[in-house]
Design an enzyme around this catalytic site. Structure first.
Site, PDB file in Angstrom:
ATOM      1  CB  CYS A  97      -0.998  -0.043   1.151  1.00 34.26           C
ATOM      2  SG  CYS A  97      -2.363   1.148   0.949  1.00 34.26           S
ATOM      3  CG  HIS A 108      -3.694  -3.273   3.247  1.00 31.87           C
ATOM      4  ND1 HIS A 108      -2.670  -2.855   4.063  1.00 31.87           N
ATOM      5  CD2 HIS A 108      -4.275  -2.145   2.776  1.00 31.87           C
ATOM      6  CE1 HIS A 108      -2.649  -1.541   4.101  1.00 31.87           C
ATOM      7  NE2 HIS A 108      -3.604  -1.087   3.335  1.00 31.87           N
ATOM      8  CD  GLU A 113      -1.590  -6.051   5.638  1.00 29.95           C
ATOM      9  OE1 GLU A 113      -1.746  -4.859   5.953  1.00 29.95           O
ATOM     10  OE2 GLU A 113      -1.165  -6.407   4.514  1.00 29.95           O
TER      11      GLU A 113
END
Length: 196
Positions: free
Chosen positions: A77, A178, A180
């Site tokens: 990001c 993202h 994660e």
């Protein structure tokens, strides 16, 4: 293998560290150049502004270190945008300039910013980051600025405009989404990066 997460002061680092731990790897969060220089893989996460992140990077004398890093880097990001030349978000701030690309504000009619939520990604030639990930897989995005399609683009997405969802130049990788926060597909991508 030693895995490090750069502490830019602009990110929720715990969720990334936990995602890496679930894959069987231990990651250390640091902004100390001596510790970071021992790493083989470096994550540059980010939520916030380039101005704040670059201030922390320069304060810790990491500007040249990151540009000349010989291990593998994954910018996430804002972390991906920091690897670029300049951003419309703060035109006076010198970024890392690994990718000679200008980050632009997403401009299109009938859309709301930020681009927040799940979106598909598409590639022309599948990059190693996307090994065992299905085309048109959905990832989680949260951003108002993006990289136009350019010679480093390995994966694209669309939110009003087409933009780079992933880039690569030599040992430097970047993703606008993202991983994660992107469920099983995001975990696969992190695993792919760690296993390169």
């Amino acid at each position: 293998m030693k895995v490090m997460i750069l502490n830019t002061g602009c990110a929720n680092l715990a969720s990334l560290k936990y995602s890496i731990k679930k894959l069987g790897f231990n990651a250390i969060i640091s902004s100390n150049i001596d510790k970071l220089s021992t790493s083989d893989k470096l994550f540059i996460p980010g939520v916030g502004t380039p101005m704040a992140a670059m201030k922390k990077i320069k304060l810790n004398n990491l500007y040249s270190f990151i540009k000349n890093y010989k291990g593998l880097v994954l910018g996430i990001c804002l972390g991906m945008q920091l690897l670029c030349h300049v951003s419309e978000e703060c035109l006076g701030v010198k970024m890392l300039d690994v990718f000679n690309v200008k980050v632009i504000r997403i401009k299109a009619e009938n859309i709301f910013l930020p681009h927040n939520g799940w979106n598909t990604v598409n590639w022309d030639n599948k990059n190693i980051l996307f090994k065992n990930i299905n085309e048109k897989e959905r990832f989680y995005f949260l951003h108002s600025y993006a990289l136009p399609i350019n010679k480093y683009t390995v994966c694209r997405s669309n939110y009003g405009i087409n933009f780079s969802a992933a880039i690569q130049k030599n040992n430097f990788f970047g993703v606008q989404f993202h991983p994660e926060k992107s469920g099983s597909a995001g975990s696969k991508l992190i695993k792919n990066f760690l296993e390169i």
